[in-house]
Each structure stands twice: as structure tokens, then as C-alpha cells.
Write an enzyme that holds these catalytic residues in place. Structure first.
Site, PDB file in Angstrom:
ATOM      1  N   HIS A 227      -3.291  -3.387   4.429  1.00  0.00           N
ATOM      2  CA  HIS A 227      -3.314  -2.887   5.475  1.00  0.00           C
ATOM      3  C   HIS A 227      -3.442  -1.231   5.348  1.00  0.00           C
ATOM      4  O   HIS A 227      -3.261  -0.694   3.974  1.00  0.00           O
ATOM      5  CB  HIS A 227      -1.956  -3.076   6.322  1.00  0.00           C
ATOM      6  CG  HIS A 227      -1.773  -4.211   6.818  1.00  0.00           C
ATOM      7  ND1 HIS A 227      -2.080  -4.444   8.154  1.00  0.00           N
ATOM      8  CD2 HIS A 227      -1.453  -5.538   6.124  1.00  0.00           C
ATOM      9  CE1 HIS A 227      -1.736  -6.050   8.449  1.00  0.00           C
ATOM     10  NE2 HIS A 227      -1.316  -6.556   7.092  1.00  0.00           N
ATOM     11  N   GLU A 301       0.551  -1.118   2.564  1.00  0.00           N
ATOM     12  CA  GLU A 301      -0.100  -0.345   3.561  1.00  0.00           C
ATOM     13  C   GLU A 301      -0.868   0.796   2.688  1.00  0.00           C
ATOM     14  O   GLU A 301       0.049   1.575   1.786  1.00  0.00           O
ATOM     15  CB  GLU A 301       0.976   0.318   4.523  1.00  0.00           C
ATOM     16  CG  GLU A 301       1.527  -0.477   5.343  1.00  0.00           C
ATOM     17  CD  GLU A 301       0.838  -0.852   6.599  1.00  0.00           C
ATOM     18  OE1 GLU A 301      -0.214  -0.137   6.776  1.00  0.00           O
ATOM     19  OE2 GLU A 301       1.227  -1.562   7.498  1.00  0.00           O
TER      20      GLU A 301
HETATM   21 ZN   LIG Z   1      -2.192  -3.246   9.696  1.00  0.00          ZN
END
Ligand SMILES: [Zn+2]
Length: 337
Positions: A227, A301
Site C-alpha cells: 500500500h 505502506e
Molecule cells: Zn491502501
């Protein structure tokens, strides 16, 4: 948090302050794609991404295979590419990398392309990497949410969900649609919300594709869902602040991955349990992979911390790919041994 026009009402109903940032716009494609198809220096459209994987498959036909794991709401194929050493006598362990579950997070497919291709290239000359793909098969979903991804190119750069027609709105947040903790905090039952969990666990063809593919793997041991943004290495649980049974092991490996990803450029990533490090999120993919299979399951992330957010400049693609390859190697070594 940036929300689209569908979410303004819900945001205000919560009493949260909101202000207008900018009108929705399709990205200026001259900024993003020079047409060279270089996945190290520009973001690519869905078809261009699959074309690159096809080139790698043609270059390494015994190592790289592909299959269609499903189809999106709008009928686009949900592909899986698999990289393994074919002469290995026993079925290897398998890890699964998920890219592009959230449409606007363009750096995610770009990074996973590099992980796959760089490992493929290195395995031709490096004994270590050849050994790794002998022990561990790497399965990649290059773009798990192709409808949403294309929609960010054509219509709304900040679209997050898939493109299910909900009647008066569109989209399910695929990373709230997995089964573990489904329906809990950090997801919404409101179809117009950007974190709408869908009508039931695994209601969406794009999450069904992952679930059904993983069920075919004889020895599924590792999972990473990529992500952006924020620079975190996250492990279960997301749906509760209770620690997972393997928290000591997750913490140890998370620290090693953090050290690796920070090494080349000194970028600050933080590792920890999703719910206590970032926020509570229910029905997320890596909670499911850990819950059902006991897999070493992370969500990462990628860059940045919010200067550019989802619109990470193309100049940062290459360093983000490079630093994350190092963390990926740590992960592979852990599951291989
Ligand atoms: Zn995401």
C-alpha cells in the site's frame, strides 16, 4: 485524509472538520507516462503492466508462469504471475504478494513489478537468489483491483475502492472485504463510504480471486500486501488491539525488514502491529492470511509520509523499489529457512 465527494456527507455527520482541497481531475498523463514503458521511472497503465510481466514470462518461460485467478466487476482479468525454479523436486513453499488493492496507490504495483523482475534477474547469476526461488515460489497479483486502477487514470485520481455498482454509489474497499474481523471497527457499512466493507466477507470477485488462488497452494507460508502511503511495515492484528500469538516473531522479523528498507537511503519506516501502530482496520488481507493459514503476513505502506501522498513523483519510484527489494529479501530468507 482525502475523501471524494461521495464521502463528504458521512465525514460531516461524524462532526469532523472538512475543507475543500481540489476538484476531481483525471491525472495529466504527460506527467505520469512518457510512453517509454519504463517501470523504473514512470507509472504504467494496467495493460502496460501486464505487458511487462508478459515480456518477463517470455524471457524466462521455465521460471515464470501465469494464470487467471478471476475477473473484476468490469471483466478485466485478475492475473497471478508465479516465479519458481521448475526443477525443484518437491512443491516449494509459496508466498503471495498483492499489489494495487487500493486503486490510487500507484507506487504499489510499481514496487511489486521490481520485486518480481529483479528476483528473476538475480536468480540467473546469484546462487543465493537461485536457492531462494528453489525454496520459495513467489506468486504476484500485479494489479488486484484493475477496474479501480484504470478509473484513477481516466476519471478520479484519488479513487480507492473497486467499481461494484452499489445502486446510488460505487465501490467496495477490497481491503475491508476479507473474512477475519469483517464488519468491525475501521470499516463502514455505508456503501458510499471509501471504507465500505461490502455486503458480506469475500463478496467481491477481486478478493475471491485471491482467496481461491491461495487455497490451491500446497504450502502457503508468507504474504505481503503493498500500500501507500506512510512508510510502515505492519503485522496482525488490524481488527483488534490484542496482540497476535506470534507477536515476538513478527516483531523480530519486522525489525529486520525495517532495518533493511531504511539502509540504502535512510528513509524512516516504522514497524509494528497494524491496530496500535497505524489504526484499527477490520477485514484486511493480512489478518486473513495469518488467521486462516498462519502465514507470515504483512502490509507495507510505501513512501512517502504525506508530502506528495498518493501522487508520489516518478523520480521516487526507483529508490522506493530499491529499498523495498532489500526488505523483501529479508522476508524471503525468513520463510525459506
Ligand atoms: Zn491502501
Amino acid at each position: 485524509m482525502i475523501v471524494g465527494p461521495d464521502d463528504v456527507k458521512e465525514l460531516r455527520s461524524l462532526g469532523l472538520p472538512a475543507f475543500f482541497v481540489s476538484a476531481l481531475q483525471a491525472p495529466d498523463q504527460r506527467t505520469y507516462s512518457q510512453g517509454s514503458g519504463d517501470y523504473r521511472s514512470e507509472y504504467l497503465r494496467f495493460e502496460q503492466i501486464i505487458q511487462k510481466y508478459e515480456e518477463w514470462r517470455q524471457a524466462s518461460p521455465t521460471w515464470v508462469t501465469r494464470q487467471q485467478a478471476g475477473a473484476s466487476w468490469e471483466g478485466r482479468p485478475v492475473w497471478v504471475y508465479r516465479l519458481r525454479e521448475p526443477t525443484t523436486p518437491i512443491p516449494p513453499k509459496s508466498v503471495v504478494l498483492q499489489a494495487g488493492i487500493h486503486a490510487r496507490e500507484w507506487i504499489s504495483p510499481a514496487v511489486v513489478m521490481h520485486l518480481f523482475n529483479h528476483l528473476r534477474e538475480l536468480a540467473q547469476t546469484s546462487i543465493l537468489h537461485r536457492w531462494l526461488i528453489n525454496e520459495v515460489e513467489v506468486c504476484v497479483f500485479p494489479v488486484q483491483n484493475p477496474d479501480g486502477y484504470e478509473y484513477t487514470w481516466t476519471s478520479n485520481r484519488f479513487w480507492r475502492k473497486n467499481r461494484r455498482n452499489n445502486g446510488s454509489s460505487y465501490g467496495v474497499d477490497l481491503n475491508r472485504n476479507y473474512s477475519k474481523g469483517w464488519g468491525g471497527a475501521g470499516s463502514s457499512g455505508n456503501p458510499s463510504s471509501s471504507t465500505y466493507r461490502g455486503p458480506a466477507p469475500f463478496s467481491e470477485p477481486e478478493t475471491q480471486a485471491v482467496r481461491d488462488f491461495v487455497a490451491t497452494l500446497p504450502n502457503f507460508v508468507g504474504f505481503i500486501d503493498y500500500h501507500s502511503y506512510g512508510q510502515y511495515i505492519l503485522w496482525p492484528w488490524g481488527y483488534t488491539t490484542n496482540p497476535p500469538p506470534d507477536r515476538v516473531e513478527f516483531d523480530r522479523i519486522g525489525r529486520a525488514m525495517e532495518q533493511a528498507v531504511e539502509d540504502p537511503f535512510g528513509m524512516d519506516y516504522r514497524q509494528g502491529q497494524t491496530s496500535t501502530t497505524l489504526y484499527i482496520a477490520s477485514g484486511v488481507s493480512n489478518d486473513w492470511a495469518y488467521d486462516v493459514y498462519g502465514a507470515l503476513a504483512f502490509a507495507i505502506e510505501l513512501r512517502d509520509r504525506g508530502t506528495y501522498g498518493f501522487e508520489l513523483p516518478p523520480e521516487q519510484i526507483r529508490p522506493t523499489q530499491d529499498e523495498n527489494f532489500l526488505a523483501f529479501e529479508v522476508f524471503l530468507l525468513e520463510v525459506a529457512r
